[in-house]
Design an enzyme around this catalytic site. Structure first.
Site, PDB file in Angstrom:
ATOM      1  N   GLU A 165       1.081 -12.728 -64.119  1.00  0.00           N
ATOM      2  CA  GLU A 165       2.396 -12.136 -64.445  1.00  0.00           C
ATOM      3  C   GLU A 165       2.971 -12.693 -65.748  1.00  0.00           C
ATOM      4  OE1 GLU A 165       6.039 -13.558 -62.985  1.00  0.00           O
ATOM      5  OE2 GLU A 165       5.120 -14.801 -61.437  1.00  0.00           O
ATOM      6  N   LYS A 212      13.666  -9.200 -68.040  1.00  0.00           N
ATOM      7  CA  LYS A 212      12.916  -9.484 -66.814  1.00  0.00           C
ATOM      8  C   LYS A 212      12.764  -8.160 -66.072  1.00  0.00           C
ATOM      9  CE  LYS A 212      13.744 -11.732 -62.380  1.00  0.00           C
ATOM     10  NZ  LYS A 212      14.767 -12.462 -61.614  1.00  0.00           N
ATOM     11  N   VAL A 232       6.646 -10.607 -60.125  1.00  0.00           N
ATOM     12  CA  VAL A 232       5.554 -10.414 -59.164  1.00  0.00           C
ATOM     13  C   VAL A 232       5.503  -8.943 -58.735  1.00  0.00           C
ATOM     14  CG1 VAL A 232       4.759 -10.961 -56.827  1.00  0.00           C
ATOM     15  CG2 VAL A 232       5.489 -12.807 -58.363  1.00  0.00           C
ATOM     16  N   ASP A 282      20.912 -10.854 -51.256  1.00  0.00           N
ATOM     17  CA  ASP A 282      19.946 -11.120 -52.319  1.00  0.00           C
ATOM     18  C   ASP A 282      18.553 -11.372 -51.726  1.00  0.00           C
ATOM     19  OD1 ASP A 282      18.583 -11.765 -54.593  1.00  0.00           O
ATOM     20  OD2 ASP A 282      20.016 -13.268 -55.298  1.00  0.00           O
ATOM     21  N   SER A 338      14.529 -10.633 -52.781  1.00  0.00           N
ATOM     22  CA  SER A 338      13.704 -10.234 -53.918  1.00  0.00           C
ATOM     23  C   SER A 338      12.919  -8.954 -53.642  1.00  0.00           C
ATOM     24  CB  SER A 338      12.715 -11.347 -54.261  1.00  0.00           C
ATOM     25  OG  SER A 338      11.837 -10.907 -55.285  1.00  0.00           O
ATOM     26  N   ALA A 339      12.837  -8.111 -54.671  1.00  0.00           N
ATOM     27  CA  ALA A 339      12.012  -6.894 -54.592  1.00  0.00           C
ATOM     28  C   ALA A 339      10.534  -7.244 -54.427  1.00  0.00           C
ATOM     29  CB  ALA A 339      12.232  -6.044 -55.839  1.00  0.00           C
ATOM     30  N   ASP A 340      10.168  -8.507 -54.692  1.00  0.00           N
ATOM     31  CA  ASP A 340       8.764  -8.922 -54.493  1.00  0.00           C
ATOM     32  C   ASP A 340       8.330  -8.677 -53.044  1.00  0.00           C
ATOM     33  OD1 ASP A 340       8.887  -9.861 -57.087  1.00  0.00           O
ATOM     34  OD2 ASP A 340       8.769 -11.994 -56.559  1.00  0.00           O
ATOM     35  N   LYS A 371       9.749 -21.590 -53.552  1.00  0.00           N
ATOM     36  CA  LYS A 371      10.635 -22.747 -53.746  1.00  0.00           C
ATOM     37  C   LYS A 371      11.743 -22.714 -52.716  1.00  0.00           C
ATOM     38  CE  LYS A 371      10.186 -23.551 -58.647  1.00  0.00           C
ATOM     39  NZ  LYS A 371       9.626 -22.389 -59.319  1.00  0.00           N
TER      40      LYS A 371
HETATM   41  N1  PSU Z   1       9.801 -18.196 -58.434  1.00  0.00           N
HETATM   42  C1  PSU Z   1       9.222 -19.203 -59.109  1.00  0.00           C
HETATM   43  N2  PSU Z   1       8.842 -19.007 -60.405  1.00  0.00           N
HETATM   44  C2  PSU Z   1       9.021 -17.796 -61.037  1.00  0.00           C
HETATM   45  C3  PSU Z   1       9.623 -16.725 -60.288  1.00  0.00           C
HETATM   46  C4  PSU Z   1       9.990 -16.968 -59.004  1.00  0.00           C
HETATM   47  O1  PSU Z   1       9.049 -20.267 -58.556  1.00  0.00           O
HETATM   48  O2  PSU Z   1       8.680 -17.663 -62.212  1.00  0.00           O
HETATM   49  C5  PSU Z   1       9.783 -15.385 -60.946  1.00  0.00           C
HETATM   50  C6  PSU Z   1       8.622 -14.463 -60.570  1.00  0.00           C
HETATM   51  O3  PSU Z   1       8.341 -13.604 -61.649  1.00  0.00           O
HETATM   52  C7  PSU Z   1       9.199 -13.662 -59.411  1.00  0.00           C
HETATM   53  C8  PSU Z   1      10.635 -13.507 -59.863  1.00  0.00           C
HETATM   54  O4  PSU Z   1       8.577 -12.413 -59.200  1.00  0.00           O
HETATM   55  O5  PSU Z   1      10.971 -14.749 -60.448  1.00  0.00           O
HETATM   56  C9  PSU Z   1      11.548 -13.166 -58.714  1.00  0.00           C
HETATM   57  O6  PSU Z   1      12.805 -12.854 -59.181  1.00  0.00           O
HETATM   58  P1  PSU Z   1      13.907 -12.267 -58.177  1.00  0.00           P
HETATM   59  O7  PSU Z   1      14.233 -13.364 -57.242  1.00  0.00           O
HETATM   60  O8  PSU Z   1      15.031 -11.887 -59.056  1.00  0.00           O
HETATM   61  O9  PSU Z   1      13.275 -11.075 -57.506  1.00  0.00           O
HETATM   62 MN    MN Z   2      17.600 -11.162 -56.383  1.00  0.00          MN
END
Ligand code: PSU
Ligand code: MN
Length: 303
Positions: free
Chosen positions: A25, A87, A107, A139, A141-143, A160
């Site tokens: 990524e 992003k 991701v 909140d 994540s879309a992941d 994390k």
């Molecule tokens: N968690 C990490 N390192 C990262 C990310 C998440 O420990 O670099 C990044 C990844 O690209 C992940 C994104 O897909 O943050 C998730 O963001 P969000 O929570 O906004 O969906």
């Molecule tokens: Mn988010």
């Protein structure tokens, strides 16, 4: 191939020849680490993938094109631009394509582009998940949704504990996403090998994981899976150090009213600053460890 996808010559050849390929990524480059470590790490990941028999496909959106396999110059560009690159998650792709803009793929977005190119395995550091105060903020994540609908196996070091790991596991279970611990029964928590939560299943070899991926495909299931690979023992950080840094970062985020897609990058940067770079070193090592395992899985899938 989808009209928006551009393959690098090396990826084009590897696909033609049926060679193992792993996706990497780019949000981790732009938003996950500072320059120049971000660029150096991204380039080292590519080298480690090749040393382990897989062609690396670093993925990003450049001038509206979904690029699979970047040049050194393109990686340097993303590293230098850092947080000034957008992003990009699932919701951002149509806008960036229409406006011919750049985006560093999360991701979720990397999985989408990898699947369009026919790449089944993807290595990263940590994935997004359910945030600690999700009951109030929603909140999530879309992941996680992507893992439920896009057929790519993501190798990570867990998540994390800026996230609620228990709720993240529940969410993945509801969505039918297998979470497989590599040589462990416990969900790793990125900087530490333990979290107190169990994974859904354990696999002890790349062949074992490849067999699970094949079964998911022959079942015709749409989604992917999460392979959690604990940070090597010698690189793991003391839990107290990381917990206090995370608590402080969460408090700062609340005080400053950080929301939406800024939350994760803000917390990542906060933790890095508060541990005076110790966490960055650990972060780099665990990514290397994941690239190696992903390459072994991609090879096993071809075997
Ligand atoms: N968690 C990490 N390192 C990262 C990310 C998440 O420990 O670099 C990044 C990844 O690209 C992940 C994104 O897909 O943050 C998730 O963001 P969000 O929570 O906004 O969906
Ligand atoms: Mn988010």
């Amino acid at each position: 191939m989808n009209q928006h996808v551009i393959l690098s010559p090396a990826i084009n050849l590897a696909l033609e020849e049926g060679k193992p390929i792993i996706a990497l990524e780019s949000t981790i480059i732009s938003h996950g680490m500072p320059y120049p470590q971000n660029m150096e790490t991204a380039l080292s990941c590519e080298r480690i993938a090749r040393e382990n028999g897989a062609e690396p496909a670093t993925i990003a959106i450049l001038e509206g094109r979904l690029c699979v396999g970047l040049t050194k110059k393109q990686i340097e560009y993303l590293g230098k631009k850092g947080q000034n690159v957008r992003k990009a998650s699932r919701r951002d792709l149509p806008v960036l394509i229409a406006r011919r803009e750049d985006g560093a793929t999360t991701v979720a977005a990397t999985m989408i582009v990898a699947a369009l190119a026919g790449i089944q395995v993807f290595a990263t550091g940590g994935v997004g998940g359910v945030h600690r105060d999700a009951g109030k903020t929603m909140d999530i994540s879309a992941d996680l949704e992507e893992l439920a609908q896009t057929p790519v196996a993501v190798v990570c070091a867990g998540a994390k504990s800026i996230l609620d790991l228990g709720l993240t596991m529940e969410y993945l279970e509801t969505k039918g996403v297998p979470v497989i611990g590599f040589q462990t029964d416990e969900l790793p928590a990125f900087y530490t090998r333990e979290s107190g939560y169990r994974v859904h299943d354990r696999a002890d070899s790349p062949d074992d994981i490849a067999a699970i991926i094949r079964a998911q495909r022959t079942l015709g299931f749409p989604g992917g899976m999460l392979i959690t690979n604990p940070i090597p023992r010698e690189n793991a950080l003391p839990r107290e150090l990381i917990d206090s840094a995370i608590c402080q970062a969460l408090e700062d985020a609340r005080e400053q009213g950080i929301s939406g897609k800024d939350v994760t990058p803000f917390l990542l940067a906060g933790v890095m600053k508060k541990t005076s770079g110790l966490s960055l070193k650990a972060n780099i090592q665990l990514v290397f460890n994941n690239v190696k395992l992903a390459a072994q899985i991609a090879r096993a899938l071809k075997g």
